[in-house]
Enzyme design. Structure first.
Site, PDB file in Angstrom:
ATOM      1  N   ARG A 154     -78.272 -34.815   8.104  1.00 28.84           N
ATOM      2  CA  ARG A 154     -78.706 -36.070   7.512  1.00 28.84           C
ATOM      3  C   ARG A 154     -79.005 -37.159   8.627  1.00 28.84           C
ATOM      4  NH1 ARG A 154     -74.729 -34.298   4.159  1.00 28.84           N
ATOM      5  NH2 ARG A 154     -75.100 -34.484   1.494  1.00 28.84           N
ATOM      6  N   TRP A 172     -82.105 -31.743   6.468  1.00 31.20           N
ATOM      7  CA  TRP A 172     -82.612 -32.417   5.215  1.00 31.20           C
ATOM      8  C   TRP A 172     -83.609 -33.351   5.555  1.00 31.20           C
ATOM      9  CZ3 TRP A 172     -77.438 -32.367   2.055  1.00 31.20           C
ATOM     10  CH2 TRP A 172     -76.909 -30.929   2.156  1.00 31.20           C
ATOM     11  N   HIS A 191     -66.304 -24.149   4.405  1.00 32.42           N
ATOM     12  CA  HIS A 191     -67.821 -23.691   4.100  1.00 32.42           C
ATOM     13  C   HIS A 191     -67.960 -22.272   4.544  1.00 32.42           C
ATOM     14  CE1 HIS A 191     -69.110 -28.283   3.294  1.00 32.42           C
ATOM     15  NE2 HIS A 191     -68.141 -27.768   2.349  1.00 32.42           N
ATOM     16  N   CYS A 207     -62.817  -8.485   2.575  1.00 37.79           N
ATOM     17  CA  CYS A 207     -62.828  -7.395   1.529  1.00 37.79           C
ATOM     18  C   CYS A 207     -62.283  -8.274   0.383  1.00 37.79           C
ATOM     19  CB  CYS A 207     -61.914  -6.333   1.938  1.00 37.79           C
ATOM     20  SG  CYS A 207     -61.425  -5.223   0.561  1.00 37.79           S
ATOM     21  N   CYS A 231     -58.393  -6.450  -0.569  1.00 36.75           N
ATOM     22  CA  CYS A 231     -57.405  -6.497   0.381  1.00 36.75           C
ATOM     23  C   CYS A 231     -57.353  -7.488   1.308  1.00 36.75           C
ATOM     24  CB  CYS A 231     -57.201  -5.172   1.108  1.00 36.75           C
ATOM     25  SG  CYS A 231     -58.144  -5.007   2.361  1.00 36.75           S
ATOM     26  N   CYS A 289     -65.459  -2.071   3.469  1.00 36.34           N
ATOM     27  CA  CYS A 289     -63.837  -2.325   4.143  1.00 36.34           C
ATOM     28  C   CYS A 289     -63.436  -0.783   4.615  1.00 36.34           C
ATOM     29  CB  CYS A 289     -62.874  -2.724   2.985  1.00 36.34           C
ATOM     30  SG  CYS A 289     -61.162  -2.899   3.740  1.00 36.34           S
ATOM     31  N   GLY A 325     -68.141 -36.148  13.625  1.00 39.15           N
ATOM     32  CA  GLY A 325     -69.349 -35.790  13.236  1.00 39.15           C
ATOM     33  C   GLY A 325     -69.459 -35.480  12.104  1.00 39.15           C
ATOM     34  N   SER A 355     -70.442 -36.846   7.998  1.00 37.49           N
ATOM     35  CA  SER A 355     -70.833 -38.072   7.174  1.00 37.49           C
ATOM     36  C   SER A 355     -70.153 -38.220   5.779  1.00 37.49           C
ATOM     37  CB  SER A 355     -72.240 -37.752   6.776  1.00 37.49           C
ATOM     38  OG  SER A 355     -72.321 -36.613   5.788  1.00 37.49           O
TER      39      SER A 355
END
Length: 424
Positions: free
Chosen positions: A75, A81, A145, A153, A156, A181, A230, A232
């Site tokens: 931003r 963006w 995120h 996996c 498991c 896996c 850092g 927003s």
């Protein structure tokens, strides 16, 4: 959010230099502010006292801590963006591909604070993987995120790291990677059928992994100081963590060049780069900023092929915490020693790195050569050793590469730590 491209695809534009679909300019492109030098120094001193006097200090990070590494944020006036809204792209050489970005001074300052026992952990919105690369303890790191270099996996919970982006799907909400896996117990629980792995990226409209929200919840529970670096603080629900902590009575410090919705709740608001603030904190506390090195663990063991009964050499690489990691394009093994008619050479192109060794005898020498992906200019690394017996524990070596000086350092490593499975 339905018309927005995935968060991972946006960040990959740094590497692919493609033009993603347009994003509405709602909260993007706000001006950045740097306050006067005297004010910055005064507030950095206040930040030091907040951290030093905290019973439990937690750090919350956003894309702004990686801009010094060459990875653009979203931003800011030169954010992804913001430029997309203007139908522009970053200039050639203006950014660094995430695969070869180095941890910033802020990343390494957090490592120093964690080692000094001054912060309990880090809750991050970043998917660039630099917190993990920096050396932070993974047990107290919540990547809300996801991590572009990680996959897991769903059966498991085992985690795998790669030296490449794990996400390869075009559909935003499809996360399978086509890899499987390798844990034998996991396959055994489903009649020998291995589970397909999934990337960890959290796109808009999706929930964070239970493991990461559990770590974030545990970190924020009882925190009396939360330092935002850092961010927003406009992407929810992740941005709700600092806000909720402040509303519960925690002292909130925000270091960001742009205004945030939580500024009114902050006990300390500092407008400067996160690197300036954190280097000032480290200096005032008398700590040393760690020098970053690319570090991997190499394991070499031997065994017998179940079908033929012939000897095999197993080569495995892991992260420093024992998490399996793909960090080589291919592995070469040269075998020589007593009892062999002549030395022979075998190259393995795919994991698991299993190299046939038909004439496995005591005294057989091995030369193992790994060819990495070379994102940091790291060339091949060679280890000479005697083949362990099948009953022996794996030989373990710590491989460290200094991207500034160049060259690998090789040192024997202690026995492997016990890695607990992570819930998906």
């Amino acid at each position: 959010w339905g018309n927005r491209p995935s968060l991972d695809s946006l960040m990959d534009t740094v590497e692919r230099t493609e033009r993603p679909e347009r994003i509405d300019a709602d909260t993007i492109g706000a001006p950045e502010t740097v306050e006067a030098a005297a004010s910055r120094q005064s507030k950095i001193a206040q930040l030091v006292e907040l951290i030093r006097g905290a019973r439990k200090c937690v750090v919350f990070t956003g894309a702004g801590i990686s801009t010094a590494s060459g990875i653009p944020d979203f931003r800011s006036p030169r954010g992804l963006w913001t430029l997309q809204a203007k139908r522009k792209l970053h200039k050639r050489g203006e950014t660094t591909p995430m695969r070869s970005a180095l941890p910033s001074a802020t990343h390494m300052a957090l490592v120093a604070l964690e080692r000094a026992g001054l912060i309990a952990g880090v809750v991050s919105q970043n998917l660039d993987g630099l917190h993990r690369k920096s050396g932070l303890r993974t047990a107290t790191l919540a990547d809300l995120h996801g991590d572009r270099n990680s996959e897991f996996c769903p059966r498991c919970g085992a985690t795998y790291l790669r030296d490449y982006a794990t996400r390869n799907q075009l559909e935003v909400h499809v996360h399978t990677t086509g890899r499987f896996c390798t844990r034998s117990k996991c396959a055994a629980s489903a009649r020998g059928v291995a589970a397909e792995l999934c990337d960890t990226i959290v796109n808009f409209g999706e929930s964070s992994r239970a493991r990461d929200t559990a770590v974030a919840d545990a970190l924020m529970d009882g925190a009396d100081v939360v330092v935002v670096l850092g961010s927003s603080l406009t992407v929810f629900p992740a941005a709700g963590y600092p806000e909720d902590a402040a509303l519960r009575g925690a002292r909130l410090a925000i270091v960001n060049l742009q205004a945030t919705p939580c500024d009114r709740l902050a006990a300390l608001r500092l407008f400067c780069t996160t690197d300036e603030a954190m280097l000032g904190v480290i200096d005032a506390l008398g700590l040393e900023l760690p020098r970053w090195r690319l570090t991997r663990i190499l394991e070499i063991s031997t065994g017998r092929d179940r079908r033929s009964g012939e000897g095999v050499v197993h080569v495995r690489t892991t992260d420093i915490d024992g998490t399996p990691m793909t960090c080589a394009r291919f592995v070469d093994v040269k075998v020589c020693g007593r009892g062999l008619r002549k030395p022979f050479f075998v190259r393995a192109h795919a994991e698991p790195w299993t190299i046939p060794l038909p004439d496995l005898k005591p005294g057989v020498g091995l030369r193992v050569r790994l060819t990495p992906y070379g994102h940091y200019g790291d060339g091949p690394v060679t280890i000479d050793c005697d083949a362990p017996r099948p009953a022996d524990p794996p030989l373990r070596f710590r491989l460290s590469f200094d991207p500034t000086a160049g060259g690998w350092e090789i040192a024997p490593e202690e026995p492997a730590p016990v890695v607990t499975s992570e819930a998906s």
